[in-house]
Design an enzyme around this catalytic site. Structure first.
Site, PDB file in Angstrom:
ATOM      1  CE  LYS A   1     -15.631 -43.280   5.230  1.00 58.41           C
ATOM      2  NZ  LYS A   1     -15.629 -41.874   5.535  1.00 58.41           N
TER       3      LYS A   1
ATOM      4  CE  LYS B   1     -20.446 -42.866   0.917  1.00 59.46           C
ATOM      5  NZ  LYS B   1     -20.473 -41.884   1.994  1.00 59.46           N
TER       6      LYS B   1
ATOM      7  CE  LYS C   1     -17.006 -35.149   1.429  1.00 61.60           C
ATOM      8  NZ  LYS C   1     -17.057 -35.085   2.894  1.00 61.60           N
TER       9      LYS C   1
END
Ligand code: AQP
Length: 333
Positions: free
Chosen positions: A114, A198, A201
């Site tokens: 991230k 993955k 969102k």
């Protein structure tokens, strides 16, 4: 014996099929077992580890509650609340942050993914995220934590923190060391556009995921456009494992229909993708359309959703405030 369940979902918008098949579907089954005590948390403190628009965050908190209920979680049976309103989470995170070691956190792959290349600009919250997650779980003496595969490493860290606290303060078995509940199959749903990533969102392309608020036409369109390859459907496991997009779509189908991957593989071996996609779309529409309609209906009654949260906050606070007081006594405050 019944389990004490705790799990959380971030109110960061765009809740998707990965969240549903990897986590929320499992929450519903656990909620339906009358012997279990379940707590499902809207983890808004986790959400702000990356920048959030305050107005959107408020809506996303309600939308997450609506998604829980629309998916089948019964708010009368399970506690549903948002993390920021139970102060013990932030207090617990600070205390456990003094137990956790830098070396442990430095190994967390989610932070690396991230934060990306520019780690210096990532928030401290994003780095210490797993410590807050440990506090969430340990405050409620959770025995089992249902999560998707991407959270496995954070749960191992939570177990290490609990054991170190118990050892350091000679408080044997005081913090319950939780067990992860990760589905053996289909615990990581991948992007519809790239079978190596993955489903997420934050991915810019909406075509990469099925949102739980998508309507029938959107689902049809997204599956039509989902990436595949020119070959017919794989014929055996070896071939399946080499073709990531096919594997993901077949995994989604198997998870939706509660079937074994090997059986689905056999059923569709050698068929055209278009034929398979049609059947997959039908399964998806049957499952997601009612959830999507229910979320939209629930969102029209904001005060109902707020009442659920208020009730949940009260119940969660009763449990967590007692535990944090004991923690403070143990450490000598
Ligand atoms: N793709 C996935 N497949 C299976 N399970 C998944 N989960 C998330 N993505 C998948 C599981 O859903 C639960 C809630 O996730 P979260 O709210 O903690 O976070 P997230 O969906 O990973 O979303 P972020 O961090 O807001 O953004 P993105 O997706 O952009 O990284 C968890 O149990 C998780 O395992």
């Amino acid at each position: 014996m019944g389990k004490k369940i705790f799990s959380g979902v971030q109110p960061t918008g765009n809740l998707h099929l990965g969240n549903y098949l990897g986590a929320i579907k499992n929450f519903v089954d656990l909620n339906n077992d009358k012997d279990n005590k379940c707590i499902f948390c809207v983890v808004d403190l986790h959400a702000i580890t990356v920048k959030q628009d305050p107005k959107e965050l408020k809506n996303n908190i309600r939308e997450t509650v609506a998604t829980f209920i629309a998916s089948g979680i019964d708010p009368k049976k399970s506690i549903i609340f948002n993390q920021s309103r139970v102060a013990a989470h932030a207090e617990g995170a600070w205390i456990l942050g003094c137990v956790a070691r830098m070396g442990w956190l430095n190994r967390m792959t989610q932070f690396k993914e991230k934060a990306g290349k520019d780690k210096e600009k990532a928030s401290i919250g994003l780095y210490s995220y797993p410590v807050l997650m440990a506090a969430d779980i340990l405050l409620y003496d959770a025995t089992h934590v249902p999560v998707g595969d991407d959270q496995k490493q954070h749960l191992e860290l939570c177990r290490d923190i609990a054991q170190k606290f118990n050892n350091d303060f000679e408080a044997e078995n005081f913090l319950q060391v939780p067990e992860p509940l990760i589905q053996k199959e289909f615990s990581r749903i991948m992007s519809l556009k790239d079978g190596s990533k993955k489903m997420s969102k934050s991915e810019l392309s909406d075509l990469s995921r099925i949102n739980l608020t998508d309507d029938k036409d959107q689902i049809i369109n997204k599956i039509k456009k989902a990436k595949t390859d020119p070959l017919p459907m794989p014929r055996d496991l070896k071939e399946l494992n080499e073709r990531l997009e096919a594997k993901n779509l077949l995994g989604i189908y198997s998870s939706l229909t509660n079937s074994k991957l090997e059986i689905s593989l056999k059923n569709f071996a050698g068929k055209n993708f278009s034929e398979f996609k049609e059947i997959l779309t039908e399964e998806l529409v049957n499952k997601i359309e009612p959830i999507s309609n229910e979320i939209k209906k629930l969102l029209e009654d904001k005060s109902y959703l707020d009442e659920i949260l208020l009730d949940g906050v009260e119940k969660a606070n009763m449990i967590a405030s007692k535990k944090i007081e004991r923690i403070k006594e143990i450490i000598g405050f």
